[in-house]
Structure formats: structure tokens, C-alpha cells
Design a protein around this motif. Structure first.
Motif, PDB file in Angstrom:
ATOM      1  N   ASP A   1      -8.874   0.626  -4.208  1.00 51.64           N
ATOM      2  CA  ASP A   1      -9.428  -0.309  -3.235  1.00 51.64           C
ATOM      3  C   ASP A   1     -10.307  -1.322  -3.962  1.00 51.64           C
ATOM      4  OD1 ASP A   1     -11.804   1.008  -3.818  1.00 51.64           O
ATOM      5  OD2 ASP A   1     -12.078   1.891  -1.845  1.00 51.64           O
TER       6      ASP A   1
ATOM      7  N   HIS B   1      -2.949   2.637  -5.571  1.00 43.70           N
ATOM      8  CA  HIS B   1      -3.633   1.439  -6.059  1.00 43.70           C
ATOM      9  C   HIS B   1      -5.087   1.494  -5.607  1.00 43.70           C
ATOM     10  CE1 HIS B   1      -4.815  -2.768  -6.560  1.00 43.70           C
ATOM     11  NE2 HIS B   1      -3.818  -2.853  -7.397  1.00 43.70           N
TER      12      HIS B   1
ATOM     13  N   ASN C   1       0.795  -1.233   0.000  1.00 41.15           N
ATOM     14  CA  ASN C   1       0.000   0.000   0.000  1.00 41.15           C
ATOM     15  C   ASN C   1       0.825   1.279   0.000  1.00 41.15           C
ATOM     16  OD1 ASN C   1      -2.078  -1.812   0.100  1.00 41.15           O
ATOM     17  ND2 ASN C   1      -3.045  -0.995   1.930  1.00 41.15           N
TER      18      ASN C   1
ATOM     19  N   ILE D   1      -4.384   3.165   1.351  1.00 41.66           N
ATOM     20  CA  ILE D   1      -3.804   2.640   0.101  1.00 41.66           C
ATOM     21  C   ILE D   1      -3.325   3.819  -0.730  1.00 41.66           C
ATOM     22  CG2 ILE D   1      -4.152   1.166  -1.907  1.00 41.66           C
ATOM     23  CD1 ILE D   1      -6.717   0.122  -0.601  1.00 41.66           C
TER      24      ILE D   1
ATOM     25  N   GLY E   1       0.995   3.866   4.204  1.00 44.91           N
ATOM     26  CA  GLY E   1       0.223   2.732   3.710  1.00 44.91           C
ATOM     27  C   GLY E   1       0.035   1.662   4.767  1.00 44.91           C
TER      28      GLY E   1
END
Length: 737
Positions: free
Chosen positions: A197, A195, A166, A192, A186
């Protein structure tokens, strides 16, 4: 003795004849194992030079460079058996630096959800010697700190950013592949960076939330704070294919953040990281606390980061241009709908130096619009009572637009070119479903074409539509199907009692006799914007059932795609009701045909199709004798925010709608024999949907059958699972129809 010999001879002769005949019949396991799956060209990546494309072989050991002009191989640009320091024997995917100087090769991929995975990534240079051959031939690990996610090259190919645990990491290739950590906060199931969820990945199709600026000076990313999103847990067992040895004695569990309708979503914000000064900034994007940011994308201007936002109702879309240093956002475009914005628009927004593309439904059908970088409408590119399906790109040299649409027939798709003067040319030559992969210069494209009776044909074409080479014709499969006399689809249409015309296909047994009465199995998906009635080839379980003497029917009811806003969005706020009415109307129409046994009509579907199966069997018209619902949602309160609220709003705002569209509400009217099938590790449509509905049926004293698959997700596959599932369905319909 003579009599016994004669009987034995007759028995052997009959057995031999039967074996010869049955060898020509469809075998379910062959279908499940892909025996009738058309050959396609997979893992094609157009190369940055615009003149070549790359393809990895099926074994995952080699990447070959091909000429767009001839379709012939030019050279192998990577071979794992020849690469120096390669500690892997095969790989899973690859990508190029924007300038074509390097490749990233992914090996040992470990899936997370439907699209996401971690992998060991390797850097491979594509530099050449004076003689023109590849030099070095050495692969280097991107990082030694553990597997990576979504690595992305900087435009100059000298840096790579990726996500691990993350957090965003940055590797500078000109400094000995030095690695630094861009974010520090992260945390699993909390924060996150870069990237998406779970729900963004699943419902917005977002694969990455991480980008370099075009001048290589900054990284932009979305930060997801899912701390307050409710957690969902499901059990995992030892199982098999594969076996998880850690859970053999005591089951384990998997926990992740899953926002159900009406619950909290991740709080999202856009940040930038200045690579030189190492300063992180938060962009001043006016997105509501419960709003969405489905995409970010740098334009060709490093001072303009495009940030796309949606309100929670998903009926207002805003496109902002944000300065990544000053953080100031300026609204460039707004699109609104009385219903909802379709989720296919994001990847069709493409930026050029002076303009960008956009798809809007403001005239009743999705069409392509061309805007200046100042946000002013220049012109509407496509117009008419048809759907613009996909924008491939714009040729900056001659001002031509390339796109796919279903003009002329909602069940077909063709490739078109419109020049700067508005002259339109259909590039694809064959009727059916055409799709394309264009070179970056829009000079060439690879076309895939199929229709009801034609397995996929793959051709190489120039941008006038001229076929330069046929790459795959699937003649062998076509001959095999002809020799085996496999059931074929045929189109039909009819009008319901309310005057709505519906399109469908029908598949009859090859020995069809119009004087006989046949049982029917109806297949459908029915979800918003989906289409199952398309002019495309396929040999499936339905084909197998037709070979056993069933008539198979598929009809796209109201709410499905291809026919514009009014048809698709008529189900808004009341999912499942009109869809079920139209499947019942289909069964009623079929009952009037002289060759249909109206007392033996069944229905089945997977996912949304499973839900529509339950709703149709409980609609109040007792017309279905049997049905199968696989991985079905049973109440929209159990499903995720983005998908459910797009069509239904929240349970608080639309309480009556949620109640009316629940399979529980209708369960007392359930008529016919029912088989429920679900995977216990379904992270999409939770196992909860089935067990709660099953318990409800028990208390209503409604008998039903149920099949559970251990450790299987929404796709319900692995080992012999698919064969078992379709065998179960086959036997169920054989016994009940």
C-alpha cells in the motif's frame, strides 16, 4: 559624429567584454537542466552467469551485454529495431529470469507513486542456436488484459506472476503463456494482493510483496486490507506540462488511503498459493493487529519462508521462518531497541544455504552479524565506532564478506572485504564516497567514487580491489568546472555551547575576500539518519547562489546519520527541537566569523528541511533574516503512521511531544521573512500542511510569501516548474538578504 561613433564603439566593446565574462558565469537554467550533472552508468543489471552485466542505452532502444572482466561489449542482446513483433519504439526497464533464459522488458510505464508504476511488459527469450547467436528474436506480450505491476519470474524461468488491479495473476510460459488469476478479492482502496500500500511503499521502501518458492511450486504474498484506513483526497486541475484535459472546465480529485499518525493502518497477513493444487493458505505469523510485515523472502529452502515483522512502535523486530504448506511459523531472530529499528535493515538481510546476514545496532553502531539458519549467532562481522552502511554479499567459496562502511570518517564511505579469518581489506582506493554493484558471484564489482572536487568516477574492479578498467572519468565536466572557476565546498566543524561537535561544509564565492562581509544562506535536511555533509561532488542551486556572492553553509545537526545511535536517536519523541537548536547554534557560530554579515543570515530546506527551517526561524532566537520552506510538514499529526510513529509514537501516547514539535506551537515566535512553497498534488507531505500553517500565520498577523504549484507532487517538477521554483527562491533571497 566621431564622438557618437566613439561612444558606440565603447558601448559595443563593454557589451562584448561583459558577454564574454558572463558566458563563464553559472546560469541557473543550465544547473536545473542538468548541464553540470556527472555522467553515470545507468540501468546496469548484473547477469545471472556472474561474468557479465547488461546495460540499456539512454534512448531506451537497446540492451548490450558487457564483460565484467574487461568492461568491453560482448553483444547486443536486445534491439527494439530488430526485434520481431515489437509494437513499441522504446522501453523503460528490463529484468532477467534467475536462470538467464529470458528477459522481461517494460514499456509505456505509468507512474502511480514514488516507486510504483504499471507498464506493458514483454517476454523476450535469450535462447541460443548451435552457432551461439540469439534465436527467435521475437517479443511477446506478457498479458493482453491491461498493464501489469511488479512481474516476477519463477526460479526456473517458466512462470511469471504479476499484479493487476490489486489481484495476482500467473502466466505459465510452457503452456502457451496461459494466464490464470490467483486472487479474486482485490479492490481499489480496499484489498491489495502482492503489492504494498502507499505507506509501506513510501516508508519501508517496499516495491513488491510477491515471491516464488525456490522449487517453483508456490507463490507467497502479503495481503493488505486497507478498507478501514482513512481516505485522503486532493484536487487536480487542467494545468499544463502535462495538461489534463479532463479537468480543464471542472477540477477533479484523487482519492487514496493515507494513514496519518495514530490512525488505522492496513491489516496485513501472509498467504501462499500452491500452484499445482491451487490451494491458498494463511500463514500463522504472530503479528499484532496493528503490527507491520515490512518484507517477505523465500530462503533457499522451499520449506522456509522468511517473514519479517515489526510492532507498531517499531522497536521490536522479529524474523520468522514459516513453512508455506503447514503454515507454522518459528521465531529465528529478535532484535529490540529502546528507540526504534532503522528501516535500512530489511534489504541487507541475505539468505544462504547455511546462514544469513543481519544488521543490528545493539553495540551502539549498525554492524553486520552472521546467523545460522537455526537462528544462532555465529559471529559479528564488523565492529567499532563506525557505521556499516550496506552489505553487498557473501562469497560462499572462500567465506568472504563484502560491505560498505564509514570507518574512519562519518563523511566518507569505503568498500571493504573481510575474509573467513576476520582479516579486513579496504578495496576502494580513493577517499570520498564509494559505492558498488557486485556480480552475483562476488568476483567483480563496478565502483562509483566521488569527493568534494571530483565528479563521479566509475571503474570496473575485481574482488581484490584491482581496477580492471575505468568506464567513466567525467574529465570533461571536471575541466569545464575548472575553466569556469565554480565555487567549491570545504569542510569545517565546530562545537555548540552544549559541547556537541557538528560537521559542516561551506561554499564561498570564487572571488572571496576575507576583509569583506558576506550574507549567508544555510541549507539543511536534518531528518533522522540523513546526511548532507558528505565528501561528494555536486553543482546545485547552492553553487549558483555562491557564484552570486553568498556564502553557503550546510551542517548536519543531532538526529542525522553516520555517527551512531546516541547521536542519531537523541531526537526520539521530540523531532525538530534539537535539530532547530543546532541550526540556530550554527548561525550563532557563523556570526563570530570576521567575514560573515551576522545581520544577513538565511536558511532553507525541502521536506524535513522545510520543517526544520520553520522550527529554526521560530526557535526564539531572532538570528535568521529570511527563510524558504519547500514542501514542509508543519505538524506531525498530518504525516503518515510509519514514519511519524517510528520517531514520535502516536499523538495519544506522546501528546506533549507532538505539541512541542508543531510549527504551529512556535509560530508566534516566527522571525524573519518567510517564503512557503508547496505542490497542490503532493501525496506525501500534503498541501494541507502549508495552507493550515499559512492560515495560522494570518491570524497571528505574521506576514509571509507563498508560492503554489498546480498538480505538482512532493518533487515539484515538470516542464519549467523547477526553473521557476529556483528562480523564485533566488529572487527572494536577493531581495531579503
Amino acid at each position: 559624429m566621431k564622438k557618437l561613433f566613439f561612444l558606440l564603439f565603447i558601448s559595443v566593446s563593454i557589451a562584448t567584454t561583459y558577454a564574454q565574462q558572463s558566458s563563464k558565469k553559472l546560469v541557473l537554467k543550465d544547473i536545473v537542466n542538468g548541464e553540470y550533472r556527472p555522467e553515470t552508468i545507468r540501468n546496469i543489471v548484473p547477469m545471472p552467469d556472474g561474468e557479465h552485466y547488461a546495460q540499456m542505452n539512454q534512448e531506451g532502444t537497446r540492451i548490450t551485454k558487457y564483460s565484467f572482466k574487461t568492461g568491453l561489449p560482448v553483444e547486443d542482446i536486445f534491439d527494439v529495431t530488430k526485434a520481431r513483433d515489437a509494437d513499441f519504439k522504446k522501453f523503460d526497464s528490463y529484468s532477467f529470469a534467475p536462470n538467464g533464459s529470458k528477459m522481461l522488458i517494460a514499456a509505456n510505464s505509468q507512474p502511480i507513486y514514488r516507486h510504483s508504476y504499471t507498464a506493458d511488459y514483454y517476454i523476450y527469450p535469450l535462447n541460443r542456436s548451435l552457432e551461439g547467436s540469439l534465436t527467435n528474436n521475437k517479443v511477446e506480450r506478457l498479458s493482453e488484459g491491461g498493464q501489469q505491476q511488479i512481474p516476477v519470474f519463477s526460479p526456473d524461468g517458466n512462470m511469471i506472476a504479476f499484479v493487476r488491479d490489486n489481484n495476482i495473476h500467473l502466466v505459465k510460459l510452457l503452456y502457451g503463456n496461459s494466464e490464470s488469476q490467483v486472487t479474486e478479492d482485490g479492490k481499489i482502496n480496499a484489498i491489495i494482493n502482492g503489492h504494498p500500500d502507499w505507506v509501506y511503499e513510501e516508508e519501508f521502501g517496499m516495491k513488491s510483496a510477491l515471491q516464488f518458492s525456490p522449487d517453483n511450486s508456490m507463490i507467497a504474498y502479503i495481503r493488505f486490507d486497507e478498507s478501514n484506513v482513512p481516505t485522503f483526497d486532493f484536487q487536480l486541475f487542467g494545468g499544463s506540462a502535462p495538461q489534463m484535459t479532463e479537468y480543464i472546465d471542472y477540477p477533479g480529485s484523487y482519492s487514496y488511503k493515507y494513514p496519518k499518525a495514530g490512525q488505522k493502518n492496513s491489516n496485513v497477513e501472509v498467504r501462499t498459493f500452491d500452484i499445482k493444487s491451487k490451494v491458498t493458505r494463511t500463514m500463522q505469523v504472530p503479528v499484532a493487529v496493528d503490527g507491520y510485515i515490512p518484507r517477505i523472502q523465500f530462503t533457499e529452502d522451499p520449506t522456509k519462508l522468511a517473514v519479517m515483522t515489526l510492532n507498531r512502535h517499531q522497536n521490536k523486530f522479529d524474523l520468522y521462518f514459516v513453512d508455506p504448506r503447514s503454515t507454522v511459523a518459528k521465531l529465528a531472530l529478535r532484535d529490540e531497541s529502546p528507540y526504534y529499528i532503522n528501516d535500512n535493515i530489511y534489504d541487507n538481510i541475505k539468505f544462504y544455504p547455511e546462514a544469513f546476514s543481519f544488521i543490528s545496532e545493539k553495540d551502539g553502531f549498525p554492524h553486520l552479524y552472521w546467523y545460522s539458519m537455526g537462528g544462532n549467532l555465529i559471529k559479528q562481522i564488523t565492529k567499532g565506532d563506525f557505521e556499516m552502511k550496506r552489505f553487498f554479499g557473501y562469497d560462499e567459496k572462500d567465506g568472504s564478506f563484502y560491505y560498505a562502511s564509514n570507518e574512519g570518517n562519518p563523511m566518507r564511505q569505503s568498500i571493504y572485504k573481510t575474509d573467513k579469518n576476520g582479516k579486513k581489506t579496504m578495496l576502494s582506493k580513493e577517499e570520498g564516497i564509494n559505492n558498488a554493484t557486485f556480480s552475483p558471484t562476488m568476483k567483480y564489482y563496478i565502483n562509483t567514487y566521488t569527493n568534494l572536487n571530483t565528479p563521479i568516477v566509475t571503474t570496473l574492479n575485481d574482488n581484490t580491489g584491482k581496477t580492471l578498467k575505468t568506464l567513466i572519468d567525467n574529465k570533461e565536466l571536471k575541466n569545464k568546472i575548472t575553466q569556469q572557476s565554480i565555487p567549491q565546498k570545504e569542510f569545517f566543524s565546530f562545537k555548540t555551547d552544549n559541547g556537541t561537535e557538528l560537521n559542516g561544509w561551506m561554499m564561498k564565492p570564487t572571488d572571496f575576500n576575507g576583509n569583506k562581509k558576506y550574507p549567508v544562506i544555510m541549507y539543511q535536511y536534518s531528518g533522522p539518519g540523513s546526511q548532507q555533509v558528505l565528501d561528494s561532488f555536486g553543482v546545485s542551486w547552492e553553487t549558483y547562489m555562491a557564484s552570486l556572492g553568498y556564502i553557503i553553509v550546510c551542517v548536519d545537526g543531532r538526529g542525522t546519520g553516520g555517527r551512531g545511535v546516541d547521536f542519531q536517536k537523541s531526537t526520539y519523541m521530540k523531532l525538530g527541537i534539537q535539530e532547530a537548536d543546532d541550526q540556530v547554534a550554527t548561525a550563532q557560530y557563523l556570526s563570530t566569523l570576521p567575514y560573515i554579515d551576522k545581520g544577513r543570515i538565511g536558511i532553507w530546506g525541502w521536506s524535513y528541511g522545510g520543517y526544520t527551517t520553520l522550527m529554526s526561524m521560530s526557535q526564539g532566537t531572532p538570528i535568521f533574516k529570511a527563510g524558504v520552506a519547500v514542501a514542509a510538514p508543519t505538524d506531525w499529526k498530518y504525516y503518515d503512521t510509519i514514519y511519524t510513529e517510528r520517531y514520535m509514537r502516536t499523538p495519544k501516547e506522546n501528546a506533549n511531544g507532538y505539541n512541542a514539535t508543531s510549527a504551529f506551537t512556535r509560530a508566534n515566535n516566527l522571525n524573519g521573512n518567510l517564503l512557503l512553497i508547496h505542490g497542490m498534488a503532493d501525496d506525501n507531505v500534503h498541501f494541507q500542511n502549508m495552507v493550515e500553517y499559512a492560515e495560522h500565520l494570518v491570524q497571528l498577523d505574521k506576514q509571509f510569501d507563498m508560492q503554489i504549484y498546480t498538480n505538482r507532487d512532493h518533487g515539484i517538477y515538470g516542464g519549467n516548474t523547477r526553473n521557476h521554483l529556483y528562480t523564485k527562491m533566488t529572487n527572494f533571497f536577493l531581495n531579503n538578504l
